[in-house]
Design an enzyme around this catalytic site. Structure first.
Site, PDB file in Angstrom:
ATOM      1  N   PHE A  43     -44.902 -14.350  -1.422  1.00 17.32           N
ATOM      2  CA  PHE A  43     -44.791 -12.900  -1.254  1.00 17.32           C
ATOM      3  C   PHE A  43     -43.349 -12.502  -1.592  1.00 17.32           C
ATOM      4  CE2 PHE A  43     -44.017  -9.067   1.331  1.00 17.32           C
ATOM      5  CZ  PHE A  43     -44.877  -8.232   0.643  1.00 17.32           C
ATOM      6  N   ASP A  44     -43.096 -11.226  -1.870  1.00 13.38           N
ATOM      7  CA  ASP A  44     -41.759 -10.864  -2.391  1.00 13.38           C
ATOM      8  C   ASP A  44     -40.618 -11.138  -1.407  1.00 13.38           C
ATOM      9  OD1 ASP A  44     -42.585  -8.714  -0.882  1.00 13.38           O
ATOM     10  OD2 ASP A  44     -41.966  -7.168  -2.296  1.00 13.38           O
ATOM     11  N   HIS A  91     -38.012  -2.633  -6.067  1.00 14.90           N
ATOM     12  CA  HIS A  91     -39.087  -1.634  -6.065  1.00 14.90           C
ATOM     13  C   HIS A  91     -39.006  -0.664  -4.890  1.00 14.90           C
ATOM     14  CE1 HIS A  91     -40.415  -5.104  -3.809  1.00 14.90           C
ATOM     15  NE2 HIS A  91     -41.351  -4.397  -3.220  1.00 14.90           N
ATOM     16  N   LYS A 146     -49.960  -7.908  10.485  1.00 15.96           N
ATOM     17  CA  LYS A 146     -51.229  -7.866   9.747  1.00 15.96           C
ATOM     18  C   LYS A 146     -52.369  -8.252  10.693  1.00 15.96           C
ATOM     19  CE  LYS A 146     -48.132  -8.273   6.220  1.00 15.96           C
ATOM     20  NZ  LYS A 146     -46.685  -8.344   6.445  1.00 15.96           N
ATOM     21  N   ALA A 175     -49.659 -14.817   7.386  1.00 14.21           N
ATOM     22  CA  ALA A 175     -49.789 -13.369   7.619  1.00 14.21           C
ATOM     23  C   ALA A 175     -51.249 -12.939   7.782  1.00 14.21           C
ATOM     24  CB  ALA A 175     -49.125 -12.596   6.483  1.00 14.21           C
ATOM     25  N   TYR A 185     -34.602  -9.586  29.815  1.00 11.43           N
ATOM     26  CA  TYR A 185     -33.914 -10.248  28.698  1.00 11.43           C
ATOM     27  C   TYR A 185     -34.382 -11.690  28.555  1.00 11.43           C
ATOM     28  CZ  TYR A 185     -30.201 -11.391  25.412  1.00 11.43           C
ATOM     29  OH  TYR A 185     -29.519 -11.758  24.279  1.00 11.43           O
ATOM     30  N   ASP A 216     -47.742 -19.739   5.267  1.00  9.81           N
ATOM     31  CA  ASP A 216     -47.402 -18.326   5.500  1.00  9.81           C
ATOM     32  C   ASP A 216     -48.695 -17.695   6.001  1.00  9.81           C
ATOM     33  OD1 ASP A 216     -47.157 -15.597   5.374  1.00  9.81           O
ATOM     34  OD2 ASP A 216     -45.995 -15.579   3.531  1.00  9.81           O
TER      35      ASP A 216
HETATM   36  N1  F0G Z   1     -45.773 -12.981   3.862  1.00 10.07           N
HETATM   37  C1  F0G Z   1     -46.785 -12.263   3.348  1.00 10.07           C
HETATM   38  C2  F0G Z   1     -47.929 -12.954   2.688  1.00 10.07           C
HETATM   39  C3  F0G Z   1     -46.760 -10.872   3.432  1.00 10.07           C
HETATM   40  O1  F0G Z   1     -47.757 -10.172   2.917  1.00 10.07           O
HETATM   41  C4  F0G Z   1     -45.658 -10.248   4.073  1.00 10.07           C
HETATM   42  C5  F0G Z   1     -45.576  -8.811   4.171  1.00 10.07           C
HETATM   43  C6  F0G Z   1     -44.640 -11.042   4.604  1.00 10.07           C
HETATM   44  C7  F0G Z   1     -44.731 -12.410   4.478  1.00 10.07           C
HETATM   45  C8  F0G Z   1     -43.432 -10.441   5.289  1.00 10.07           C
HETATM   46  O2  F0G Z   1     -43.783  -9.918   6.513  1.00 10.07           O
HETATM   47  O3  F0G Z   1     -43.320  -7.452   6.355  1.00 10.07           O
HETATM   48  O4  F0G Z   1     -43.521  -8.592   8.554  1.00 10.07           O
HETATM   49  O5  F0G Z   1     -41.556  -8.975   7.140  1.00 10.07           O
HETATM   50  N2  F0G Z   1     -46.306  -8.050   3.526  1.00 10.07           N
HETATM   51  C9  F0G Z   1     -46.361  -6.624   3.616  1.00 10.07           C
HETATM   52  C10 F0G Z   1     -47.269  -6.124   2.547  1.00 10.07           C
HETATM   53  C11 F0G Z   1     -45.065  -5.937   3.670  1.00 10.07           C
HETATM   54  O6  F0G Z   1     -47.306  -4.897   2.365  1.00 10.07           O
HETATM   55  O7  F0G Z   1     -47.965  -6.904   1.908  1.00 10.07           O
HETATM   56  P1  F0G Z   1     -42.999  -8.649   7.176  1.00 10.07           P
END
Ligand code: F0G
Length: 459
Positions: free
Chosen positions: A125-126, A450, A259, A218, A73, A216
């Site tokens: 990102f969404d 979506h 990613k 990713a 833990y 960000d």
């Molecule tokens: N920022 C970016 C640029 C992303 O592409 C994603 C996720 C996230 C943040 C959120 O990360 O999924 O680990 O919570 N993108 C995926 C996609 C889901 O299909 O582009 P997460």
């Protein structure tokens, strides 16, 4: 002469058999799924391009690491390993584990946007947009205009429009802006890279106005590879050096480890400021778990520490970007438009150009995703008006800048033959494009619709 793409720097040790359905079976499956690809069972999909997130193939070293994971833990061995690796790669003194990218956003944006009205990004990102809105602020996108023309070549279509950024700051008031976010690569613009020069300039503007600058991260490794290819200053730099240049003087970052760190689950938050880190730790404990595991199991943390290194290997990145370029070249031959030049993790088909007869409010990119499933069992997704949703103030359908059908390529998973199936399916669809109809939504939730909305074809 045929271009030579950099081949797989690995061989295959374990395989996962796939089910092959007939076209009639697929037509029934997608209708039963209410024409929402998120409702399809993965077992009914032949090539899954829904996302490159958490869908990569781990290496034998990573699987061996899974057995080494320490599930304590507090103070687990893998925690120290991942701390060490991440601090070295990003050059940031404080690193916090969380369970995925949106958890990092929840932890950090809640702090940065407290009492603020806006976040500005090259493109949110969404989930980032959702967390900005959940924190009570509004998300403003500020990408360079070159990104909007999918056929025009531009080295760094992911860049921030710095002139417009300055105008926004003037109009909205620096004191109302909680954070300026650089998304690398720029996913929503088509996995497009951002130059180090643009990152430096944006950071300078943010700091001049006393606004926090966040990355960000990713797809930071893929971004770094593009920088090496396209930004003269870095042509002789190592990927490691480019990463250092990107993160230099950034106040903080969030990252989905699913990613470029090639793991199935995980996320990171990083920052330079001790006081900010204290707040991050507090929120992590309430939302994610104790700071040394941050919502992850020890085995996943161990795999992450290894994946962070594998994901920045230059030969791996050459192969990875080479896959996109191979698929893009086949589409060029067939005259199928996509966000060009192709980005780092996906090919974004320009559905507006392929299905010009379908208006934005009948979701051309979603229509194309459905067609790809019917044609060849390929699961892609809409990055367009269907994903963008409704205006949170007026409830009216927004019109997206792009209508993309995204073919996200999982890391180290599909072979060149799979890529040929994708290209051939698109070519077949192009031949009968004028017969394809749009869709209407019959049920939708208010946020991130979506994923769960239900649709019907328009007769
Ligand atoms: N920022 C970016 C640029 C992303 O592409 C994603 C996720 C996230 C943040 C959120 O990360 O999924 O680990 O919570 N993108 C995926 C996609 C889901 O299909 O582009 P997460």
């Amino acid at each position: 002469m045929k271009p030579i793409y950099f081949p797989e720097p690995f061989r295959i040790k374990s395989v996962e058999p796939l089910k092959m359905l007939t076209r009639a079976e697929r037509e029934k499956k997608i209708a039963d799924a209410d024409y929402n690809v998120f409702y399809l069972a993965s077992q009914d999909v032949y090539i899954d391009l829904l996302t490159d997130s958490g869908t990569g193939a781990m290496s034998s070293q990573q699987w061996a690491g899974v057995m080494m994971g320490d599930e304590s833990y507090a103070g687990a061995d893998c925690y120290y390993k991942v701390q060490d690796t991440a601090k070295k790669i990003f050059g940031m003194p404080y690193i916090q584990l969380v369970h995925q990218g949106r958890a990092a956003e929840k932890v950090l944006l809640g702090i940065l946007l407290s009492g603020k009205k806006y976040a500005i990004s090259n493109m949110h990102f969404d989930t980032t947009r959702a967390h900005v809105e959940l924190a009570g602020a509004r998300a403003i996108d500020c990408v360079v205009p070159e990104a909007l023309d999918t056929t025009k070549y531009y080295d760094f279509k992911g860049n921030m429009d710095c002139k417009r950024l300055e105008q926004y700051i003037k109009e909205l008031g620096a004191e109302n802006i909680g954070v300026i976010i650089m998304t690398i690569t720029n996913n929503s613009a088509g996995g497009q890279p951002v130059s180090v020069e643009n990152i430096r300039q944006t950071r300078k503007i943010a700091h001049k106005h006393g606004i926090k600058f966040m990355i960000d991260a990713a797809r930071y490794a893929e971004n770094s590879y593009f920088v090496k290819q396209r930004e003269p200053e870095f042509k002789n730099s190592t990927i490691d050096e480019i990463i250092k240049a990107i993160f230099e003087d950034a106040d903080c970052f969030t990252m989905s480890s699913k990613k470029d760190a090639i793991v199935n689950m995980g996320g990171l938050v990083g920052c330079r400021d001790k006081a900010l880190f204290e707040l991050i730790k507090q929120r992590t404990i309430s939302f994610e778990g104790f700071i040394t595991y941050g919502g992850m199991s020890g085995r996943d943390i161990e795999a992450l520490a290894i994946g962070l290194q594998e994901g920045i290997d230059e030969n791996y990145l050459k192969y990875r970007i080479g896959q996109m370029q191979y698929l893009a070249a086949r589409l060029d031959e067939a005259g199928i438009a996509y966000q060009s030049p192709v980005g780092g993790h996906a090919v974004f088909i320009d559905a507006k150009k392929l299905l010009p007869h379908i208006p934005y409010h009948e979701f051309p990119a979603q229509a194309l995703a459905i067609e790809l499933y019917k044609e060849a069992g390929i699961r892609a997704c809409d990055i367009g008006s269907y994903m963008l949703g409704n205006d949170p103030d007026t409830g009216k359908q927004l019109e997206a800048e792009f209508e993309f059908t995204r073919l996200a390529i999982p890391r180290r998973v599909y072979t060149q033959s799979h890529l040929d199936v994708i290209a051939d399916a698109l070519i077949n669809i192009k031949e009968r494009a004028s017969e394809i109809k749009g869709y209407k939504i019959v049920e939708e939730p208010p946020i991130l619709r979506h994923f769960t909305a239900k649709l019907r074809p328009i007769k």
